[in-house]
Design a protein around this motif. Structure first.
Motif, short mmCIF file in Angstrom:
data_model
loop_
_atom_site.label_atom_id
_atom_site.label_comp_id
_atom_site.label_asym_id
_atom_site.label_seq_id
_atom_site.Cartn_x
_atom_site.Cartn_y
_atom_site.Cartn_z
N SER A 1 11.62 -4.57 -4.94
CA SER A 1 13.33 -4.96 -4.79
C SER A 1 13.30 -6.50 -4.35
N ALA A 2 12.33 -7.17 -3.77
CA ALA A 2 12.46 -8.55 -3.40
C ALA A 2 12.28 -9.39 -4.58
N GLY A 3 11.72 -8.78 -5.84
CA GLY A 3 11.43 -9.63 -7.22
C GLY A 3 9.92 -9.82 -7.24
N ALA A 4 9.09 -8.91 -6.75
CA ALA A 4 7.67 -8.88 -7.38
C ALA A 4 7.75 -8.71 -8.75
N ASP A 5 6.88 -9.25 -9.51
CA ASP A 5 6.68 -9.22 -10.94
C ASP A 5 5.80 -8.15 -11.27
N VAL A 6 4.80 -7.76 -10.39
CA VAL A 6 3.77 -6.83 -10.43
C VAL A 6 3.37 -6.59 -8.89
N VAL A 7 3.05 -5.42 -8.60
CA VAL A 7 2.83 -4.95 -7.38
C VAL A 7 0.91 -4.85 -7.10
N LYS A 8 0.58 -5.58 -6.36
CA LYS A 8 -0.85 -5.33 -5.99
C LYS A 8 -0.99 -4.06 -4.95
N VAL A 9 -1.61 -3.01 -5.45
CA VAL A 9 -2.05 -2.05 -4.50
C VAL A 9 -3.29 -2.10 -3.69
N PHE A 10 -3.25 -2.67 -2.56
CA PHE A 10 -4.42 -2.89 -1.87
C PHE A 10 -4.44 -2.42 -0.43
N PRO A 11 -5.59 -1.79 0.21
CA PRO A 11 -6.77 -1.58 -0.58
C PRO A 11 -6.85 -0.13 -1.31
N CYS A 12 -6.70 -0.03 -2.61
CA CYS A 12 -6.33 1.06 -3.30
C CYS A 12 -7.40 2.23 -3.10
N GLY A 13 -8.85 1.60 -2.96
CA GLY A 13 -9.91 2.80 -3.05
C GLY A 13 -9.82 3.59 -1.62
N ALA A 14 -9.19 3.08 -0.77
CA ALA A 14 -8.92 3.59 0.67
C ALA A 14 -8.07 4.92 0.64
N LEU A 15 -7.07 4.92 -0.40
CA LEU A 15 -6.11 5.89 -0.31
C LEU A 15 -6.52 7.03 -1.45
N GLY A 16 -7.67 6.97 -2.14
CA GLY A 16 -7.71 8.06 -3.20
C GLY A 16 -7.98 7.23 -4.46
N GLY A 17 -7.92 5.84 -4.82
CA GLY A 17 -8.26 5.15 -6.08
C GLY A 17 -7.16 5.61 -7.09
N ALA A 18 -7.82 5.89 -8.05
CA ALA A 18 -6.87 6.28 -9.37
C ALA A 18 -5.88 7.30 -8.95
N SER A 19 -6.14 8.31 -8.23
CA SER A 19 -5.17 9.38 -7.93
C SER A 19 -4.02 8.80 -7.37
N TYR A 20 -4.33 8.00 -6.63
CA TYR A 20 -3.14 7.42 -5.65
C TYR A 20 -2.36 6.43 -6.49
N ILE A 21 -2.73 5.99 -7.63
CA ILE A 21 -2.08 5.03 -8.58
C ILE A 21 -1.12 6.12 -9.26
N LYS A 22 -1.83 7.47 -9.85
CA LYS A 22 -0.84 8.18 -10.43
C LYS A 22 0.26 8.93 -9.65
N ALA A 23 -0.12 8.90 -8.25
CA ALA A 23 0.64 9.61 -7.47
C ALA A 23 2.18 8.50 -7.18
N LEU A 24 1.75 7.22 -7.33
CA LEU A 24 2.81 6.39 -7.06
C LEU A 24 3.70 5.98 -8.33
N LEU B 1 0.85 -1.31 -0.06
CA LEU B 1 0.04 -0.04 0.03
C LEU B 1 0.77 1.30 -0.19
N THR B 2 1.79 1.30 1.08
CA THR B 2 2.67 2.41 0.99
C THR B 2 3.65 2.44 0.10
N PRO B 3 4.29 3.68 -0.53
CA PRO B 3 5.50 3.67 -1.25
C PRO B 3 6.69 2.67 -0.67
#
Length: 216
Positions: free
Chosen positions: A125-148, A115-117
């Protein structure tokens, strides 16, 4: 199917349906409805009763026509059981380094939750292929993805939580690789009422929205 092929399919479809259900039969009906809607990516969560058996059934029924994932995987032992059942990618709601390590060892795509940066970078860094941002809606939704994505353009993100027909396009435009969609797609009430067609139609609508948002 190799890990690069799995990741490419997820990126192409742009949608990861999260199948939660109260029974194995209900989960299989959800899977069939989603597939009918043209979505080949399927995440079966470990909260489904008999989830391992469901994964085996899906793998046996659909084979290479579906990309099978295991969701709500909390530890490496569970991840291994899912992989043996046919899972081609593993998704967690949180960050467990042991799960990432095991998936890398077996060449399986791994999508841990963060969830956090700091958590996102730790997962990457540990080798994730993709990171699931969860629960994204709780931190602003699409605007949070854009910020990350602004400081972390190299990290592929799949938002989960807060994704709906109304918000899907915004999430794609914000830079999401794909969208994790649960109840807004897999409507268990509709399935129980014998209205699997509603799930199928929603799957088609999500696919259309993702395609049009990318084109724009």
């Amino acid at each position: 199917m190799t890990k690069p092929e799995v990741l490419r399919r997820i990126a192409e479809v742009g949608l990861v349906p999260v199948v939660r259900a109260q029974s194995a039969d209900e989960a299989m009906r959800a899977v069939d409805a989603i597939r009918e809607g043209g979505v080949s990516i399927l995440e079966i969560t470990m909260t489904v009763p008999g989830a391992i058996g469901v994964m085996e059934a899906v793998a046996g029924r659909h084979g290479s026509d579906a990309v099978l994932g295991a969701g709500t995987v909390l530890d490496a032992e569970t991840a291994r059981a899912c992989i043996l059942a046919g899972a081609q990618f593993v998704v967690s709601p949180s960050l467990d380094l042991g799960t990432i390590a095991l998936c890398r060892r077996y060449g399986i795509a791994v999508i841990p939750g963060a969830l956090t940066p700091t958590e996102v970078v730790t997962a990457w860094s540990a080798g994730a292929d993709v990171v699931k941002v969860f629960p994204c809606g709780a931190l602003g939704g699409a605007s949070y993805i854009k910020a990350l994505k602004a400081p972390l353009p190299q990290v592929e993100l799949i938002p989960t939580g807060g994704v709906s027909l109304e918000t899907a396009a915004d999430f794609i435009r914000a830079g999401s690789l794909a969208l994790g969609v649960g109840a807004d797609l897999v409507d268990l009430a509709a399935l129980r009422e014998g209205n699997a067609k509603q799930v199928t139609e929603r799957a088609r609508e999500f696919v259309r929205i993702v395609r049009e948002a990318r084109a724009a």
